[in-house]
Design a protein around this motif. Sequence first.
Motif, mmCIF file in Angstrom:
data_model
loop_
_atom_site.group_PDB
_atom_site.id
_atom_site.type_symbol
_atom_site.label_atom_id
_atom_site.label_comp_id
_atom_site.label_asym_id
_atom_site.label_seq_id
_atom_site.Cartn_x
_atom_site.Cartn_y
_atom_site.Cartn_z
ATOM 1 N N ILE A 8 65.847 40.579 66.163
ATOM 2 C CA ILE A 8 67.040 41.287 65.706
ATOM 3 C C ILE A 8 67.672 40.525 64.546
ATOM 4 O O ILE A 8 68.108 39.378 64.703
ATOM 5 C CB ILE A 8 68.046 41.450 66.852
ATOM 6 C CG1 ILE A 8 67.416 42.275 67.978
ATOM 7 C CG2 ILE A 8 69.342 42.082 66.369
ATOM 8 C CD1 ILE A 8 68.238 42.297 69.248
ATOM 9 N N THR A 9 67.736 41.185 63.379
ATOM 10 C CA THR A 9 68.275 40.565 62.178
ATOM 11 C C THR A 9 69.355 41.436 61.553
ATOM 12 O O THR A 9 69.052 42.437 60.916
ATOM 13 C CB THR A 9 67.158 40.319 61.143
ATOM 14 O OG1 THR A 9 66.178 39.431 61.688
ATOM 15 C CG2 THR A 9 67.715 39.724 59.852
ATOM 16 N N PRO A 10 70.631 41.093 61.736
ATOM 17 C CA PRO A 10 71.690 41.789 61.000
ATOM 18 C C PRO A 10 71.600 41.439 59.520
ATOM 19 O O PRO A 10 71.308 40.290 59.161
ATOM 20 C CB PRO A 10 72.976 41.233 61.610
ATOM 21 C CG PRO A 10 72.565 40.524 62.861
ATOM 22 C CD PRO A 10 71.162 40.067 62.636
ATOM 23 N N ALA A 11 71.855 42.425 58.660
ATOM 24 C CA ALA A 11 71.745 42.192 57.217
ATOM 25 C C ALA A 11 73.021 42.642 56.521
ATOM 26 O O ALA A 11 73.351 43.829 56.514
ATOM 27 C CB ALA A 11 70.539 42.939 56.650
ATOM 28 N N PHE A 12 73.727 41.679 55.957
ATOM 29 C CA PHE A 12 74.945 41.956 55.192
ATOM 30 C C PHE A 12 74.838 41.227 53.860
ATOM 31 O O PHE A 12 74.861 40.003 53.814
ATOM 32 C CB PHE A 12 76.182 41.486 55.963
ATOM 33 C CG PHE A 12 77.482 41.734 55.236
ATOM 34 C CD1 PHE A 12 78.014 43.015 55.169
ATOM 35 C CD2 PHE A 12 78.155 40.699 54.624
ATOM 36 C CE1 PHE A 12 79.209 43.254 54.497
ATOM 37 C CE2 PHE A 12 79.348 40.921 53.950
ATOM 38 C CZ PHE A 12 79.873 42.209 53.887
ATOM 39 N N HIS A 13 74.624 41.974 52.788
ATOM 40 C CA HIS A 13 74.390 41.380 51.472
ATOM 41 C C HIS A 13 73.302 40.314 51.566
ATOM 42 O O HIS A 13 73.468 39.181 51.097
ATOM 43 C CB HIS A 13 75.680 40.794 50.901
ATOM 44 C CG HIS A 13 76.771 41.794 50.707
ATOM 45 N ND1 HIS A 13 76.533 43.106 50.314
ATOM 46 C CD2 HIS A 13 78.123 41.691 50.843
ATOM 47 C CE1 HIS A 13 77.678 43.766 50.222
ATOM 48 N NE2 HIS A 13 78.661 42.932 50.553
ATOM 49 N N ALA A 14 72.189 40.679 52.180
ATOM 50 C CA ALA A 14 71.127 39.721 52.502
ATOM 51 C C ALA A 14 69.970 39.754 51.507
ATOM 52 O O ALA A 14 68.920 39.186 51.768
ATOM 53 C CB ALA A 14 70.593 40.002 53.907
ATOM 54 N N GLN A 15 70.174 40.376 50.359
ATOM 55 C CA GLN A 15 69.076 40.539 49.415
ATOM 56 C C GLN A 15 68.513 39.210 48.916
ATOM 57 O O GLN A 15 67.326 39.115 48.605
ATOM 58 C CB GLN A 15 69.538 41.389 48.219
ATOM 59 C CG GLN A 15 69.873 42.826 48.577
ATOM 60 C CD GLN A 15 71.331 43.011 48.979
ATOM 61 O OE1 GLN A 15 71.973 42.080 49.467
ATOM 62 N NE2 GLN A 15 71.844 44.217 48.785
ATOM 63 N N SER A 16 69.336 38.172 48.853
ATOM 64 C CA SER A 16 68.864 36.894 48.310
ATOM 65 C C SER A 16 68.112 36.051 49.330
ATOM 66 O O SER A 16 67.469 35.060 48.954
ATOM 67 C CB SER A 16 70.047 36.089 47.753
ATOM 68 O OG SER A 16 70.946 35.734 48.795
ATOM 69 N N THR A 17 68.187 36.421 50.605
ATOM 70 C CA THR A 17 67.586 35.576 51.646
ATOM 71 C C THR A 17 66.578 36.301 52.533
ATOM 72 O O THR A 17 65.726 35.668 53.146
ATOM 73 C CB THR A 17 68.680 34.988 52.556
ATOM 74 O OG1 THR A 17 69.385 36.062 53.200
ATOM 75 C CG2 THR A 17 69.667 34.147 51.757
ATOM 76 N N LEU A 18 66.685 37.621 52.637
ATOM 77 C CA LEU A 18 65.923 38.352 53.647
ATOM 78 C C LEU A 18 64.413 38.250 53.438
ATOM 79 O O LEU A 18 63.658 38.221 54.421
ATOM 80 C CB LEU A 18 66.348 39.817 53.675
ATOM 81 C CG LEU A 18 65.686 40.683 54.747
ATOM 82 C CD1 LEU A 18 65.985 40.149 56.150
ATOM 83 C CD2 LEU A 18 66.138 42.135 54.627
ATOM 84 N N ALA A 19 63.957 38.190 52.204
ATOM 85 C CA ALA A 19 62.514 38.120 51.962
ATOM 86 C C ALA A 19 61.917 36.875 52.609
ATOM 87 O O ALA A 19 60.843 36.921 53.223
ATOM 88 C CB ALA A 19 62.226 38.143 50.457
#
Length: 283
Positions: A8-19
């Motif tokens: 489970i991964t919440p994503a809030f402005h996570a474009q710089s880290t999610l990859a």
Amino acid sequence: MPHTVAIITPAFHAQSTLATTATSVLNQTHGDWEHWIIADDGFDYRSYMYEQGLNDPRQRFLTSGGIGLGASVTRNVALETITAPYAAILDADDRLKPTKLEKAVSALKDFAIVTTALDVMDMSFAHLRFVGVGENRALTPGEHKWVSLSMDSMVVWDRAKADGRFETGMSNMTDLEFLLQLYRTAPQSYHLGEPLHDYIKREGSMSNSTNVTEGMIRSKREILRRLESGYYGLSQSDVDGVAAFLTVSIAAEAEFGDALAAQPGLLFEDHLEPRLKASQQAE
């Protein structure tokens, strides 16, 4: 799905880290997983993963239903949706070591809750320190925090044997509060002393922002109140163990500002650990 783990991964402005986070899931030696990425910012992470060349049929995408509702609400959306027998928490700026799921699933044969040691890093993935490193061992609720003295997002659990939902009314310490819910039906957890989870000290995050002390103290006091009221249904020895840890931790929080001013860059863990050791020696 005998060994499927829902991550489970919440994503809030996570474009710089999610990859980077998602890549650590793709590299797991245990391949029976579902990676639930839950947008809390209205962003299309499905398209983003495709653009990054990281899309995988085991990835699942949800939305929190709003913007900035918070990690607890977002995680609960996933917990109400998943059907996999096992679950794990992975924040959108953390990483799993390649064997994390394999070793956790093996331990889940005998224990309902598995935690792991942490490799604490800065935002450039430079190593800062370890937390909870040592021998593999079973831990009671009262023992856990004395071994894993900070952060509880490394948990993997059997949802049929231990269940809970994240507290949406607390500003901090929701990972520990959730773990205590799991302990209601699981008398022991199993701690893997190898650092299998990369925890990133991210500036501005809920637990690492500059003005976090008041929220930490308030949340720790609330958990302490719940413990002492019997809210979690723990034995008295377990209540005493967690309460003793929280008492030391609350005092350390109150002193941390001055300690940080005297030693810029000081980690709270390095500030807290000697106080815990002194408390144990005084008993």
